[in-house]
Scaffold this motif. Structure first.
Motif, PDB file in Angstrom:
ATOM      1  N   UNK A 148       0.851  -1.187   0.000  1.00  0.00           N
ATOM      2  CA  UNK A 148       0.000   0.000   0.000  1.00  0.00           C
ATOM      3  C   UNK A 148       0.889   1.238   0.000  1.00  0.00           C
ATOM      4  N   UNK A 149       0.524   2.212  -0.812  1.00  0.00           N
ATOM      5  CA  UNK A 149       1.328   3.419  -0.998  1.00  0.00           C
ATOM      6  C   UNK A 149       0.471   4.643  -0.714  1.00  0.00           C
ATOM      7  N   UNK A 150       1.005   5.535   0.116  1.00  0.00           N
ATOM      8  CA  UNK A 150       0.313   6.775   0.460  1.00  0.00           C
ATOM      9  C   UNK A 150       1.280   7.947   0.293  1.00  0.00           C
ATOM     10  N   UNK A 151       0.754   9.149   0.385  1.00  0.00           N
ATOM     11  CA  UNK A 151       1.614  10.336   0.350  1.00  0.00           C
ATOM     12  C   UNK A 151       0.849  11.531   0.891  1.00  0.00           C
ATOM     13  N   UNK A 152       1.557  12.361   1.655  1.00  0.00           N
ATOM     14  CA  UNK A 152       1.059  13.683   2.003  1.00  0.00           C
ATOM     15  C   UNK A 152       1.433  14.613   0.845  1.00  0.00           C
ATOM     16  N   UNK A 153       0.479  15.374   0.344  1.00  0.00           N
ATOM     17  CA  UNK A 153       0.750  16.278  -0.772  1.00  0.00           C
ATOM     18  C   UNK A 153       0.507  17.719  -0.320  1.00  0.00           C
ATOM     19  N   UNK A 154       1.285  18.636  -0.893  1.00  0.00           N
ATOM     20  CA  UNK A 154       1.188  20.044  -0.507  1.00  0.00           C
ATOM     21  C   UNK A 154       1.446  20.924  -1.720  1.00  0.00           C
ATOM     22  N   UNK A 155       0.533  21.837  -1.979  1.00  0.00           N
ATOM     23  CA  UNK A 155       0.669  22.790  -3.081  1.00  0.00           C
ATOM     24  C   UNK A 155       1.010  24.159  -2.496  1.00  0.00           C
ATOM     25  N   UNK A 156       2.153  24.705  -2.878  1.00  0.00           N
ATOM     26  CA  UNK A 156       2.604  26.009  -2.392  1.00  0.00           C
ATOM     27  C   UNK A 156       1.936  27.097  -3.242  1.00  0.00           C
ATOM     28  N   UNK A 157       0.890  27.687  -2.708  1.00  0.00           N
ATOM     29  CA  UNK A 157       0.089  28.669  -3.454  1.00  0.00           C
ATOM     30  C   UNK A 157       0.661  30.067  -3.218  1.00  0.00           C
TER      31      UNK A 157
END
Length: 452
Positions: free
Chosen positions: A425-434
Motif C-alpha cells: 500500500x502506498x500513500x503520500x502527504x501532498x502540498x501545493x505552495x500557493x
C-alpha cells in the motif's frame, strides 16, 4: 543611537565616521567581501571541490559605503551524485570561509543573519536552484572573522548526462535594529564548477514478453517459445529456470526486424519450473521476460503401489488500484497563500509475477489551472510512505520527499532480486505552495501515476 546622532551634528568628516558605526550596529558591515583568497578546507568531499570566485557586494544605502569587491570561497555538495531523471536532488551551498572580516570595533550579536542565494545548473541541464539558510550565526567580535554559513535547496533532474553545479549570487538579510539586505553577485559568472552530478535515464517500461506453446513436457521434449517487443536484430538467450536459478537448458539466437522470435528449447532438467528470455550475457530485469511457468513431467517409473502428485504455481501480473480519483486540498487565503495540504488517495500495488524484477511507481503532475491563470506544477510536493504486506518477498521503499512537477518523481519502488513480489500500500502527504496573491477560485491539476 544617541552617540551616532551627536556625531552627525558636528562636521562632515565626523558624520562619515558615525555612518560607519551605524552600519556596524545594524550588522551590515559583516556582509562585505574582502580580498584574500583562502585555501580549500582539508575536509572537502571527494565528489565536490571548494572554489574561489570574485564577488561584488552592495551594502545597504544606509551604510554609506561603496560596493566592495572581494573573493568568496564556497563549496557545493549534493545528497545524490548519481540520480535518475525525475529524481529530486538536495543541494547544499556552503560559504566555507567568507573572505571579509568585521571592519569595525563594534561586536555583532548572534543569530541576526539569514542567507539566501542561487546555485547555477549547467551541462546536460540548465537553470538554477534557489537555496536558503537558517537565521543562525555566532557572535562576531569587532574586527573579527565572519563565520561560514550554509544554504540548501532542491531541484528535479530533467535530463541525463553530466550536470554541473556552481555557486551563484547570494544575499544576507540582517535583522538587527533594522531589516536590511546585502546582495553579493558573482562578478564573472558563472563561478567555477564545484560539484558534478551524473544523471541516468529513468528506466522505461519493459514490454518484452514470452509465451509457451505448452506448459509441460517430458525430459528432453522441446517447447516452442514465442517472444515479442525485444530489441530488433539483437541476441537473445532463452533458458530454463529451476526456481530462481538458471539451468543448463539454453539457446541463443537473433531476433527479427520487429524484435520478435520463435525458438524451440529442449528442456532436460527435471527441476525446471519456468522459462525466461533476455538480451545480453546474463539475466536483467530491464531486458528480460518471464519466467513463463513450465513443468517437466517426470517419467521415471514409480515404485509399485505409488502415486506421483504434481502441482503448478501459475505466475500472475503486476497491477495497481487506487482508492479514489479526487484529492481535495485545504483552502488558503488570498493575500497570504501558503501550503494547500491533502492526502493522496491510497494506491495498492500487487506484484504477483513471481520473477526477479522489482517495480517502480512514479508520478507527474500538470500545472494547476483556475480563474487566475495557473499555479506551476513544480509547486506541488509530496512526502511518500508505503507498507509491505506480511509475507511478501519484496519490501516497498518510499520515494524521496520533494517536488513532483511535470518531470515527475518516484512515489515508491521495490528492488530487483532472486524472487520478488508481494502486496503493498502506498500513500503520500501532498502540498501545493500557493503564491500569496493568487486570484480566488478553484484550481485543478492532474497527477498521473505510472507503474513499471
Amino acid at each position: 543611537m544617541a552617540s551616532a546622532t551627536r556625531n552627525a551634528s558636528r562636521r562632515p568628516a565626523v558624520r562619515r565616521t558615525g555612518a560607519r558605526r551605524w552600519t556596524a550596529a545594524l550588522g551590515t558591515a559583516a556582509l562585505l567581501a574582502g580580498t584574500a583568497a583562502l585555501a580549500a578546507p582539508a575536509t572537502a568531499l571527494a565528489s565536490s571541490v571548494p572554489v574561489d570566485f570574485l564577488t561584488r557586494c552592495i551594502p545597504p544605502d544606509i551604510a554609506g559605503l561603496p560596493p566592495i569587491e572581494g573573493t568568496t570561497t564556497a563549496q557545493i555538495t549534493v545528497d545524490n551524485a548519481s540520480p535518475k531523471v525525475g529524481d529530486t536532488v538536495k543541494v547544499t551551498y556552503k560559504v566555507t570561509r567568507p573572505a571579509a572580516s568585521n571592519p569595525v570595533d563594534l561586536a555583532l550579536p548572534a543569530d541576526i543573519m539569514t542567507p539566501s542565494g542561487k546555485v547555477a545548473i549547467g551541462g546536460a541541464q540548465s537553470g538554477s536552484v534557489t537555496v536558503t539558510g537558517p537565521k543562525k550565526n555566532p557572535p562576531v567580535p569587532g574586527k573579527g572573522a565572519f563565520p561560514p554559513f550554509e544554504m540548501t535547496g532542491t531541484f528535479t533532474v530533467t535530463a541525463p548526462g553530466s550536470i554541473t553545479l556552481s555557486p551563484g549570487d547570494y544575499n544576507i538579510h540582517t535583522s538587527y535594529i533594522m531589516e536590511l539586505d546585502t546582495p553579493c553577485s558573482v562578478k564573472n559568472p558563472p563561478a567555477p564548477v564545484s560539484q558534478t552530478v551524473t544523471a541516468e535515464e529513468q528506466p522505461g517500461a519493459n514490454e518484452r514478453a514470452i509465451s509457451l506453446a505448452t506448459a509441460s513436457g517430458k525430459p528432453g521434449d522441446r517447447v516452442t517459445v514465442t517472444g515479442s517487443e525485444f530489441t530488433p536484430l539483437s541476441d537473445v538467450t532463452v533458458a530454463g529456470r529451476a526456481g530462481t536459478a538458471e539451468t543448463a537448458d539454453r539457446m541463443t539466437f537473433t531476433t527479427d526486424a520487429t524484435g520478435g522470435f520463435t525458438a524451440r528449447l529442449k528442456v532436460n532438467d527435471k527441476a525446471t519450473t519456468g522459462i525466461v528470455a533476455y538480451e545480453g550475457a546474463a539475466w536483467s530485469a530491464d531486458k528480460g521476460a518471464g519466467p513463463a511457468a513450465y513443468t517437466v513431467v517426470d517419467d521415471t517409473p514409480l515404485p509399485e503401489n505409488s502415486q506421483r502428485l504434481n502441482a503448478t504455481v501459475a505466475a500472475g501480473t503486476l497491477s495497481m488500484t487506487q482508492a479514489g480519483d479526487t484529492v481535495q486540498l485545504s483552502a488558503v487565503d488570498f493575500g497570504t497563500g501558503g501550503a494547500a495540504n491533502g492526502d493522496l488517495q491510497r494506491v495498492t500495488v500487487k506484484d504477483f509475477r513471481g520473477g526477479p524484477a522489482g517495480w517502480s511507481l512514479t508520478g507527474k503532475v500538470t500545472d494547476f489551472t483556475g480563474p487566475g491563470g495557473k499555479i506551476d506544477a513544480g509547486k506541488l510536493s509530496w512526502t511518500p510512505a508505503c507498507a509491505t504486506k506480511q509475507g511478501s518477498p519484496s519490501t516497498c521503499v518510499p520515494g524521496s520527499t520533494g517536488p513532483v512537477g511535470g518531470g515527475g518523481a518516484t512515489l515508491a519502488s521495490t528492488p530487483n532480486g532472486a524472487l520478488t513480489g508481494g502486496e503493498f500500500t502506498v500513500d503520500a502527504k501532498v502540498s501545493l505552495d500557493v503564491p500569496a496573491f493568487t486570484a480566488p477560485g478553484a484550481y485543478s491539476g492532474v497527477l498521473t501515476l505510472t507503474l513499471t
